[in-house]
Design a protein around this motif. Structure first.
Motif, PDB file in Angstrom:
ATOM      1  N   PHE A 286       0.839  -1.200   0.000  1.00  0.00           N
ATOM      2  CA  PHE A 286       0.000   0.000   0.000  1.00  0.00           C
ATOM      3  C   PHE A 286       0.875   1.251   0.000  1.00  0.00           C
ATOM      4  O   PHE A 286       1.923   1.298   0.662  1.00  0.00           O
ATOM      5  N   GLU A 287       0.429   2.236  -0.755  1.00  0.00           N
ATOM      6  CA  GLU A 287       1.094   3.531  -0.775  1.00  0.00           C
ATOM      7  C   GLU A 287       0.641   4.315   0.444  1.00  0.00           C
ATOM      8  O   GLU A 287      -0.562   4.509   0.661  1.00  0.00           O
ATOM      9  N   LYS A 288       1.570   4.781   1.250  1.00  0.00           N
ATOM     10  CA  LYS A 288       1.216   5.456   2.498  1.00  0.00           C
ATOM     11  C   LYS A 288       0.467   6.760   2.260  1.00  0.00           C
ATOM     12  O   LYS A 288      -0.486   7.072   2.972  1.00  0.00           O
ATOM     13  N   SER A 289       0.863   7.519   1.256  1.00  0.00           N
ATOM     14  CA  SER A 289       0.275   8.849   1.050  1.00  0.00           C
ATOM     15  C   SER A 289      -1.191   8.781   0.637  1.00  0.00           C
ATOM     16  O   SER A 289      -1.998   9.620   1.033  1.00  0.00           O
ATOM     17  N   SER A 290      -1.555   7.764  -0.163  1.00  0.00           N
ATOM     18  CA  SER A 290      -2.923   7.680  -0.669  1.00  0.00           C
ATOM     19  C   SER A 290      -3.713   6.501  -0.107  1.00  0.00           C
ATOM     20  O   SER A 290      -4.942   6.474  -0.193  1.00  0.00           O
ATOM     21  N   GLY A 291      -3.005   5.543   0.461  1.00  0.00           N
ATOM     22  CA  GLY A 291      -3.673   4.337   0.930  1.00  0.00           C
ATOM     23  C   GLY A 291      -4.013   3.367  -0.188  1.00  0.00           C
ATOM     24  O   GLY A 291      -4.660   2.348   0.050  1.00  0.00           O
TER      25      GLY A 291
END
Length: 335
Positions: A286-291
């Motif tokens: 998962f991308e932390k900034s966008s979820g």
């Protein structure tokens, strides 16, 4: 005014029509009429006299009703009919009346196909006509279709083929895309309109067909290789089973992504070296900034198991001090 020379000797013809669409003939909805639902009857009065005749034009509207226009012409004198039609323009004129070249109904587009001699649309009228008696002409509209082409662009379609795929689609209709293609070492990111540059991302499944041929080109992004490397640790023998689950993700910025679903495990009790297992079949990234779930943008190219080393436990042997009075015999400590 056209019949200022009225005479009782003239003959009259009344044409009653319901535009009984049959065979290949269709209405704006591209369906055969259901008389139980959309019965509509029109009467057109045509006048025949010595020198002139009446001409009637019947056009079916999207709601099933019929618009009737009438003119008069000299007998046996030719006038333009289908030769006047220009469907590339928004409208055209026939015999002094203006008609739409294209019409929309329920979001779909239909295009004028020409004037026909019969209400079942079996015989198309010639470009020029010269009737000798009253005549009726029937406007036919058909589905306005364009060609949609898919290009795999280095990939393969779901059936394993790589050749372009084409489909005929109605203008204005909602088009569901075919299954996403695949390509080794790449992730499918969407379809790109070759003419406009518009991109329909992989999460978009439909488009509205425009009034032109469309070519959609598959878009690809190379997957990022990562490694799941099991770590090694040492533990001291305790007499009970011990476990270790440590691993490192190489090639992934852990400050920007989180990883879940990786099962790494090494276990052992006695002194020795234990190679474990690593299972990443349920891995999600998962991308932390966008979820956003971006797992499909990465590919595991190497995976190794964790290692647990159980070492001997240290022990200490301590002997206490002892003393006795000298008696000539050796002092032996037994504690």
């Amino acid at each position: 005014a056209a019949y200022a020379d009225y005479s009782p000797d003239w003959t009259y013809t009344i044409d009653w029509t319901t535009l009984s669409v049959a065979g290949s003939s269709v209405d704006y909805r591209y369906n055969t009429f259901d008389y139980g639902k959309s019965m509509h009857t029109d009467g057109a009065l045509s006048i025949n006299k010595d020198t002139t005749i009446g001409v009637t034009y019947l056009t079916q509207k999207p709601d099933g009703s019929v618009v009737t226009n009438s003119t008069s012409h000299d007998k046996n004198v030719a006038f333009g009919l289908n030769s006047t039609v220009n469907t590339d323009a928004p409208s055209f004129e026939t015999d002094g009346y203006t008609y739409n070249s294209r019409v929309n109904h329920n979001g779909a587009s239909y295009v004028f196909d020409g004037w026909y001699l019969d209400q079942s649309y079996t015989t198309k009228a010639p470009d020029s006509v010269s009737p000798s008696s009253s005549a009726s002409f029937y406007a036919r509209y058909i589905a306005n279709t364009k060609t949609l082409t898919y290009q795999a662009n280095g990939g393969a379609f779901s059936d394993g083929t790589i050749q372009d795929k084409t489909a005929v689609q109605q203008v204005g209709a909602r088009v569901s895309f075919i299954s996403n293609p695949s390509r080794d070492g790449y992730v499918f990111t969407g379809w790109k309109d070759k003419d406009t540059g518009d991109v329909y991302s992989a999460g978009v499944s439909v488009m509205i067909m425009p009034d032109r041929d469309v070519t959609l080109v598959a878009q690809w992004q190379g997957v990022i290789p990562i490694k799941l490397l099991g770590d090694e640790t040492k533990k001291t023998y305790s007499g009970t089973k011990q476990s270790y689950t440590g691993f490192t993700v190489s090639g992934l910025d852990m400050g920007s992504y989180t990883v879940s679903g990786v099962q790494a495990l090494a276990q052992g009790t006695d002194v020795g070296t234990y190679k474990g297992t690593i299972d990443y079949s349920g891995m999600r990234i998962f991308e932390k900034s966008s979820g956003s779930d971006v797992t499909n943008q990465f590919e595991v190219v190497e995976a190794s198991e964790p290692t647990l080393i159980v070492e001997k436990a240290p022990i200490s042997i301590v002997t206490p001090d002892d003393s006795k009075l000298y008696d000539g015999a050796p002092l032996i400590a037994t504690k």
